[in-house]
Design an enzyme around this catalytic site. Structure first.
Site, PDB file in Angstrom:
ATOM      1  N   LYS A  30    -126.733  30.312  41.821  1.00  0.00           N
ATOM      2  CA  LYS A  30    -128.201  30.209  41.846  1.00  0.00           C
ATOM      3  C   LYS A  30    -128.709  30.215  43.291  1.00  0.00           C
ATOM      4  CE  LYS A  30    -127.790  25.182  41.444  1.00  0.00           C
ATOM      5  NZ  LYS A  30    -127.866  24.049  40.504  1.00  0.00           N
ATOM      6  N   ARG A  36    -134.034  15.627  32.819  1.00  0.00           N
ATOM      7  CA  ARG A  36    -134.569  16.804  33.509  1.00  0.00           C
ATOM      8  C   ARG A  36    -134.648  17.985  32.567  1.00  0.00           C
ATOM      9  NH1 ARG A  36    -131.243  19.752  38.409  1.00  0.00           N
ATOM     10  NH2 ARG A  36    -129.934  20.405  36.672  1.00  0.00           N
ATOM     11  N   TYR A  89    -143.362  21.268  71.690  1.00  0.00           N
ATOM     12  CA  TYR A  89    -144.599  20.636  71.210  1.00  0.00           C
ATOM     13  C   TYR A  89    -144.541  19.109  71.302  1.00  0.00           C
ATOM     14  CZ  TYR A  89    -146.129  25.017  69.018  1.00  0.00           C
ATOM     15  OH  TYR A  89    -146.549  26.301  68.776  1.00  0.00           O
TER      16      TYR A  89
HETATM   17  C1  LIG Z   1    -126.668  23.397  40.512  1.00  0.00           C
HETATM   18  C2  LIG Z   1    -125.956  23.123  39.259  1.00  0.00           C
HETATM   19  C3  LIG Z   1    -124.554  23.179  39.211  1.00  0.00           C
HETATM   20  C4  LIG Z   1    -123.699  23.303  40.444  1.00  0.00           C
HETATM   21  O1  LIG Z   1    -123.793  22.090  41.156  1.00  0.00           O
HETATM   22  P1  LIG Z   1    -122.956  21.797  42.480  1.00  0.00           P
HETATM   23  O2  LIG Z   1    -123.219  20.381  42.769  1.00  0.00           O
HETATM   24  O3  LIG Z   1    -123.485  22.715  43.515  1.00  0.00           O
HETATM   25  O4  LIG Z   1    -121.529  22.091  42.156  1.00  0.00           O
HETATM   26  C5  LIG Z   1    -123.947  23.072  37.974  1.00  0.00           C
HETATM   27  N1  LIG Z   1    -124.674  22.897  36.855  1.00  0.00           N
HETATM   28  C6  LIG Z   1    -126.023  22.807  36.863  1.00  0.00           C
HETATM   29  C7  LIG Z   1    -126.761  22.607  35.600  1.00  0.00           C
HETATM   30  C8  LIG Z   1    -126.707  22.906  38.061  1.00  0.00           C
HETATM   31  O5  LIG Z   1    -128.045  22.792  38.085  1.00  0.00           O
END
Ligand SMILES: *Cc1c(COP(=O)(O)O)cnc(C)c1O
Length: 406
Positions: free
Chosen positions: A51, A150, A284
């Protein structure tokens, strides 16, 4: 493209070579981490999570490398990401979209062979309708909420949705491929929450079985579950961050403790230098002043490129052979460092995997965030450069060039 050994340097930008920074993405490190994940997974299938453009590393190239190494499953967050990646990597691997919003283009997703997450009865009805329109059974995974609050179906609704899934499956509208949930506290090995989530997941599994379903892919563990909770492995695991060589929680174990190798190295070319007297205010707000006469260098990366503003006066970069902190505030496109022996055109490394380099996890700690956020936020002005095996060993490349010439 893909398996060819010269498949590096995927050109995203027409002006690729003209950007003053680059993220080097190491195939060798990725393959090493993947094999670590596979060793831990044992008989469980590994779904590589890609992702957010493979956590900023480039989802298409990472997927190609994973497929070359035999990975057959990918997890991705949004349906649109899944469809984009599908069009690039072909029909072979399974791709699960972890999120499915109401009104999404389920019909198109089914045609593209995307596995869909069922997280409510409404979504299931929409998916089944899309399956009917296509004359294809939609491949679905039921998501159960065991404690993230969630996503997923709440436990008390599992019996009825499982029945509905069974009915749709009998009618040829869906094929129930998976059952999954997600752990909230797996990165804290001492938290009692994980064991509780496993118990609720077991109850969900029983409800699904009572409805006559037996999904072959049961999955609960992301990287932290894979690393620290073997009882969560079931028949498939979903590692993300560890494949990119970062720890899910460096305060439990650092990437190097875990035998992981950071895949991304972030480099930039110094644009200008200046010699300034003691007491010079820098960047800045003049939040830093030189304590002696100093040689300053300007690095052309800023918060628009994902460099956290909270790294100001804190995170370190490797410059002219030593580590030196960012001086003053991070700007939108640039920041300043002090380094005695540095010239315009020299390359500095913000983070990477070599022993002398700062790591993305250290950047995270110094900026009040996590390594996930550091790598995923590296922006579009930073071309990704893919380093294949040959590039790692000048010898191999030279040899294959010689063989070619002969
Ligand atoms: C992002 C995610 C993962 C992978 O998580 P990591 O901590 O990066 O290994 C797996 N499952 C779901 C549902 C996620 O949202």
């Amino acid at each position: 493209m893909g398996s060819g050994k010269h498949a590096r340097n995927v050109e995203v930008f027409h002006t690729h070579g003209q950007y003053p920074s680059r993220a080097l993405i190491s195939r060798a490190a990725f393959e090493h981490n993947l094999s670590r994940a596979r060793d831990l997974a044992g008989l469980a299938e590994v779904m590589a999570v890609i992702k957010a453009d493979a956590y900023g590393h480039g989802s298409v190239q990472i997927a190609q490398w994973a497929m070359d190494a035999g990975v057959r499953w990918f997890g991705i967050a949004q349906l649109a990401e899944a469809m984009d990646v599908r069009r690039e990597i072909g029909d072979e691997p399974h791709i699960l979209a972890l999120i499915a919003e109401p009104g999404a283009s389920f019909s198109q997703a089914i045609e593209l062979g995307i596995d869909l997450t069922v997280s409510s009865q409404t979504a299931l009805d929409e998916i089944a309708r899309a399956g009917a329109e296509n004359g294809l059974a939609a491949r679905v995974h039921l998501e159960v909420d065991t404690g993230m609050a969630r996503g997923g179906v709440q436990l008390d609704q599992v019996p009825s949705i499982a029945q509905s899934l069974a009915d749709y499956q009998d009618g040829g509208l869906v094929e129930v491929v998976g059952l999954w949930s997600h752990l909230a506290c797996a990165d804290d090995p001492d938290s009692p929450v994980t064991e509780h989530q496993v118990e609720l997941f077991e109850q969900a599994r029983a409800f699904v079985a009572e409805a006559g379903l037996n999904p072959p892919f049961v999955h609960l563990a992301a990287s932290a579950g894979l690393l620290w909770h073997p009882q969560t492995h079931y028949t498939m695991v979903r590692p993300g961050i560890m494949l990119y060589g970062l720890s899910p929680n460096p305060s439990v174990a650092t990437a190097s403790d875990l035998g992981l190798e950071p895949v991304m190295q972030l480099d930039a070319t110094v644009v200008s230098v200046r010699d300034v007297p003691q007491g010079t205010g820098v960047s800045y707000g003049h939040t830093a002043h030189t304590t002696t006469a100093a040689h300053l260098a300007t690095v052309p990366l800023g918060y628009a490129d994902g460099i956290p503003r909270s790294a100001s006066n804190n995170a370190q970069v490797l410059a002219a052979g030593g580590k030196t902190p960012i001086m003053g505030r991070v700007c939108m496109d640039q920041f300043v460092i002090e380094a005695p022996d540095i010239h315009p055109g020299d390359v500095v490394t913000l983070f990477g995997g070599e022993p002398n380099m700062p790591t993305a996890d250290e950047w995270a700690q110094q900026s009040g965030t996590i390594g996930y956020e550091i790598v995923t936020r590296i922006g579009v002005r930073v071309p990704r450069e893919y380093i294949d095996h040959d590039a790692d060993t000048g010898l191999d490349e030279a040899m294959s060039d010689a063989a070619w010439a002969a």
